[in-house]
Motif scaffolding. Structure first.
Motif, PDB file in Angstrom:
ATOM      1  N   THR A 428      43.118  31.539  31.189  1.00 42.32           N
ATOM      2  CA  THR A 428      41.832  31.865  31.881  1.00 42.32           C
ATOM      3  C   THR A 428      43.526  32.692  32.604  1.00 42.32           C
ATOM      4  O   THR A 428      44.373  32.760  33.002  1.00 42.32           O
ATOM      5  N   TYR A 429      42.414  34.313  32.398  1.00 44.54           N
ATOM      6  CA  TYR A 429      43.063  35.626  32.731  1.00 44.54           C
ATOM      7  C   TYR A 429      43.895  35.562  34.284  1.00 44.54           C
ATOM      8  O   TYR A 429      42.722  35.078  35.256  1.00 44.54           O
ATOM      9  N   THR A 430      45.055  35.897  34.935  1.00 45.94           N
ATOM     10  CA  THR A 430      44.809  35.042  36.514  1.00 45.94           C
ATOM     11  C   THR A 430      45.433  36.573  37.099  1.00 45.94           C
ATOM     12  O   THR A 430      45.163  36.874  38.312  1.00 45.94           O
ATOM     13  N   GLY A 431      46.278  37.939  35.917  1.00 46.59           N
ATOM     14  CA  GLY A 431      46.745  39.124  36.727  1.00 46.59           C
ATOM     15  C   GLY A 431      48.237  39.030  37.820  1.00 46.59           C
ATOM     16  O   GLY A 431      48.390  37.019  37.512  1.00 46.59           O
ATOM     17  N   ALA A 448      53.274  49.654  32.861  1.00 40.90           N
ATOM     18  CA  ALA A 448      52.192  49.414  32.589  1.00 40.90           C
ATOM     19  C   ALA A 448      51.140  48.800  33.385  1.00 40.90           C
ATOM     20  O   ALA A 448      51.431  47.797  34.211  1.00 40.90           O
ATOM     21  N   LEU A 449      49.629  49.115  33.573  1.00 46.04           N
ATOM     22  CA  LEU A 449      48.958  48.753  33.914  1.00 46.04           C
ATOM     23  C   LEU A 449      47.887  47.988  33.000  1.00 46.04           C
ATOM     24  O   LEU A 449      47.045  49.333  32.145  1.00 46.04           O
ATOM     25  N   ALA A 450      47.010  46.715  33.350  1.00 48.03           N
ATOM     26  CA  ALA A 450      45.855  46.721  32.050  1.00 48.03           C
ATOM     27  C   ALA A 450      45.113  45.379  32.533  1.00 48.03           C
ATOM     28  O   ALA A 450      45.276  44.844  34.723  1.00 48.03           O
ATOM     29  N   PHE A 451      43.885  44.967  32.374  1.00 41.99           N
ATOM     30  CA  PHE A 451      42.786  44.266  32.881  1.00 41.99           C
ATOM     31  C   PHE A 451      42.285  43.402  31.907  1.00 41.99           C
ATOM     32  O   PHE A 451      42.390  44.063  31.048  1.00 41.99           O
ATOM     33  N   PRO A 452      42.051  42.891  32.760  1.00 40.91           N
ATOM     34  CA  PRO A 452      41.441  41.838  31.281  1.00 40.91           C
ATOM     35  C   PRO A 452      39.989  42.043  30.983  1.00 40.91           C
ATOM     36  O   PRO A 452      38.752  43.085  31.286  1.00 40.91           O
ATOM     37  N   THR A 453      39.635  41.934  29.438  1.00 39.94           N
ATOM     38  CA  THR A 453      38.637  42.377  28.470  1.00 39.94           C
ATOM     39  C   THR A 453      38.224  40.911  27.965  1.00 39.94           C
ATOM     40  O   THR A 453      39.368  39.991  27.926  1.00 39.94           O
ATOM     41  N   GLN A 615      36.051  43.789  39.314  1.00 37.98           N
ATOM     42  CA  GLN A 615      35.823  42.324  39.075  1.00 37.98           C
ATOM     43  C   GLN A 615      36.930  41.700  39.616  1.00 37.98           C
ATOM     44  O   GLN A 615      37.004  40.351  39.547  1.00 37.98           O
ATOM     45  N   MET A 616      37.779  42.149  38.620  1.00 41.26           N
ATOM     46  CA  MET A 616      39.734  41.309  38.048  1.00 41.26           C
ATOM     47  C   MET A 616      41.161  41.953  38.729  1.00 41.26           C
ATOM     48  O   MET A 616      40.653  42.606  39.318  1.00 41.26           O
ATOM     49  N   LYS A 617      41.342  41.238  39.007  1.00 37.31           N
ATOM     50  CA  LYS A 617      43.288  40.932  39.547  1.00 37.31           C
ATOM     51  C   LYS A 617      43.149  42.102  38.679  1.00 37.31           C
ATOM     52  O   LYS A 617      43.290  42.371  37.284  1.00 37.31           O
TER      53      LYS A 617
END
Length: 643
Positions: A428-431, A448-453, A615-617
């Protein structure tokens, strides 16, 4: 010391004789010029030997007579003086004053009568023998010169006979091509190559595609990755990669590689968080033998304590020279899939073996891990590019058809298994944030900066790839036109705008259940905070504004170009077939993939960005000598919350 090489015209069989150096003018810093002249003391039809005269530097040659000179003067003071004394000779420069047309004579050695040259050859051989203190004179006569190419009689008569034997039948040019070579037919007479997939009785899938070439790439891909490791065997996958193709129970590593070289093949292995790959690239006639070698490397590897200790030392050296970009990518995974309730997630584990985990690993742990996850038939695919499908199926059945399922399907979740045969527990993605101070070779700070997909099975997979291509990027030293990404958004709006931006590039990372999309960049430490803000602004803009039609068309065309260009490689084709069949149980051809790329719209890209960013951290990672200027995670999270 300077050297001058003077070449002289040779009238017979391209051998050098009687070339003399010219004049040396000036001293100190003045230039040196040499004039070349030639005077032959032999008849026009004679075959002169190659000889060396005085004036040659130490260790170069030994003189054989005053009238015999070589046209090479190497760095010797005596050689320079000798050349200077000879340059005042009365002989004139012979070329290009010659006016007669050159004559070309063709002959073969077997038609030559070497008797008239025997004295010259024997004299030169005798002089060479006398110049070497430890040499012994063979005392060969004219009758010994039966091998016309052995002018100096260096080969004994008993050794000369095997050299004159006929070639083996396997080397003789045949009147018809061998059966293993595809027919040499016009393109319209050949069928269009397509991917064929079959399944063996034990569940192993076999995929192949013909390339009509003389080299074949084949191998095995298995659902065995570092995400399946536990705290007790962390780093096993890394050691397995280094141990691959390093010998078997039958032959040593050196003999294994020597045998593979004889077949005209090369081998390599690679591992990821979810899959492990073995590959051999070999000449087509030797596929059968190479497949047998790959079978031994996979089923009967030489895994002993000595070999394990050797690869442990290799890992220690790798960590000493590890690149900052690798640590940046590893940090993203660790931060994005952080622990839940104090329990580490599979995708949040380090892919590379940590130094502190090395003492725990041994040969038995590696063997148990391989038997449990690597050799599971239902999670294995044997793929080949440049081989007929029936042939590959036959070889797979012969060498791997006997493998049975060994994984324990009742393994508990506490052992990091879900009860499924592949042992995967969804992550599960937590950030989160990952910060690492290290000495970098260039002194830049990387952020680096990332978000989930979504993962491999999501409908957002192709739009995410189009979005990555649209952002593009690279570093400040990249060169090229549109095909190199010079007109991508990050090039135009970051690298060309901010002088301190060393690099800026979009990236994606996909797994079974989840993935990451983001931007990474590097700058001098004092501008690391500005770089982080620029990355955040570009990510926010994707969720607000629609991309331009020009940008979208360019991104779709570049992505199609990159995919089709990569698939022209035989090795890439093999890997693409194996991974697609292992993931989807089928392979999409290039036409279907291009249709999906063309179907991506501006709205789908904005919706993808909205679902991830709003919607995500976020996940932020920084690596460098000085990361004090990188904003804290709370600051970055606040930017996106207020946005």
């Amino acid at each position: 010391m300077k050297a001058a090489i003077c070449s002289s015209k040779n009238r017979s069989f391209a051998l050098i004789r009687n070339a003399n150096a010219g004049k040396l003018s000036g001293s100190g810093g003045s230039k040196c010029s040499f004039l070349t002249r030639s005077r032959s003391s032999t008849a026009m039809g004679k075959l002169p030997p190659v000889i060396a005269g005085p004036g040659v530097g130490v260790g170069v040659g030994v003189g054989l007579g005053k009238e015999n000179r070589i046209g090479t003067v190497l760095g010797s003071v005596s050689g320079y003086l000798d050349s200077q004394s000879r340059c005042h000779s009365s002989y004139q420069y012979e070329y290009p004053t010659r006016t007669e047309a050159p004559s070309i004579t063709r002959t073969v050695a077997s038609n030559l009568n070497l008797k008239e040259y025997d004295n010259d050859i024997l004299e030169s051989t005798e002089a060479t023998s006398n110049s070497t203190p430890n040499s012994t004179k063979k005392g060969k006569t004219t009758s010994d010169f039966t091998e016309q190419f052995d002018d100096f009689a260096s080969v004994a008569p008993e050794e000369r006979q095997p050299m004159n034997n006929k070639l083996p039948d396997s080397f003789v040019i045949q009147s018809h091509p061998p059966k293993h070579i595809p027919p040499n037919l016009p393109r319209e007479a050949l069928s269009t190559p397509k991917t064929e997939v079959s399944t063996l009785d034990n569940g192993i899938r076999v995929a192949s595609q013909e390339t009509y070439g003389q080299v074949c790439s084949f191998g095995l891909i298995s659902n065995c990755g570092s995400r399946l490791e536990t705290d007790q065997n962390l780093g096993t996958n890394h050691l397995m990669e280094l141990l691959a193709f390093s010998g078997t129970n039958k032959i040593s590593s050196a003999d294994y590689q020597s045998k593979l070289d004889t077949l005209g093949g090369v081998s390599f292995a690679s591992s990821s968080r979810e899959q492990f790959l073995y590959c051999i690239d070999v000449l087509r006639p030797n596929i059968d033998e190479a497949m047998d070698m790959m079978k031994d490397a996979i089923l009967n590897p030489s895994i002993n304590e000595m070999a394990v200790q050797e690869v442990k030392r290799i890992i220690e050296f790798q960590w000493m020279d590890i690149m900052p970009e690798i640590l940046l990518n590893e940090g993203l995974q660790v931060a994005a899939y952080g622990p839940i309730d104090g329990i580490s997630q599979q995708l949040g584990r380090s892919h590379f073996c940590p130094l502190e985990a090395l003492p725990k690993l041994n040969a038995q742990i590696i063997s148990d891990f391989r038997n449990k996850y690597l050799l599971n038939p239902k999670s294995m695919v044997i793929a080949g590019a440049g081989i007929q499908h029936d042939h590959l199926v036959s070889l797979a059945q012969q060498h791997f058809g006997h493998i049975k399922t060994k994984i324990n399907e009742n393994t508990s979740r506490s052992d990091n298994d879900s009860g499924n045969s592949n042992g995967i527990v969804p992550s599960t993605y937590t950030g989160g944030s990952y910060r690492h101070n290290m000495q970098t070779p260039d002194g830049f700070t990387r952020v680096a900066l990332a978000f989930p997909t979504e993962g491999w099975h999501s409908d957002d997979l192709v739009p995410a790839c189009v979005l990555q291509t649209l952002l593009g990027g690279g570093n400040s030293f990249s060169a090229g036109g549109p095909g190199k990404g010079m007109y991508s958004r990050l090039y135009r709006q970051v690298l060309n705008r901010y002088y301190w931006a060393e690099s800026c590039e979009a990236f994606t990372s996909f797994h079974t259940e989840s993935g990451l999309i983001g931007i990474s960049g590097s700058a001098i430490p004092s501008k690391a905070g500005d770089m982080t803000r620029v990355l955040a602004e570009n990510m926010m803009r994707l969720a607000v504004d629609l991309v331009d039609d020009e940008e979208l068309d360019r991104a779709r065309n570049m992505l199609k170009c990159n995919v089709l260009t990569q698939l022209e490689s035989r090795l890439v084709l093999f890997e693409d077939m194996g991974r697609q069949v292992l993931t989807y149980d089928k392979r999409e051809d290039s036409q279907e993939m291009c249709k999906k790329i063309d179907a991506v719209t501006k709205e789908s890209l904005r919706d993808l960005a909205k679902s991830s960013i709003r919607q995500m951290k976020p996940t932020i990672c920084s690596v460098g000598d000085d990361i004090s200027q990188v904003p804290t995670y709370d600051d970055v999270e606040y930017w996106f919350k207020s946005f």
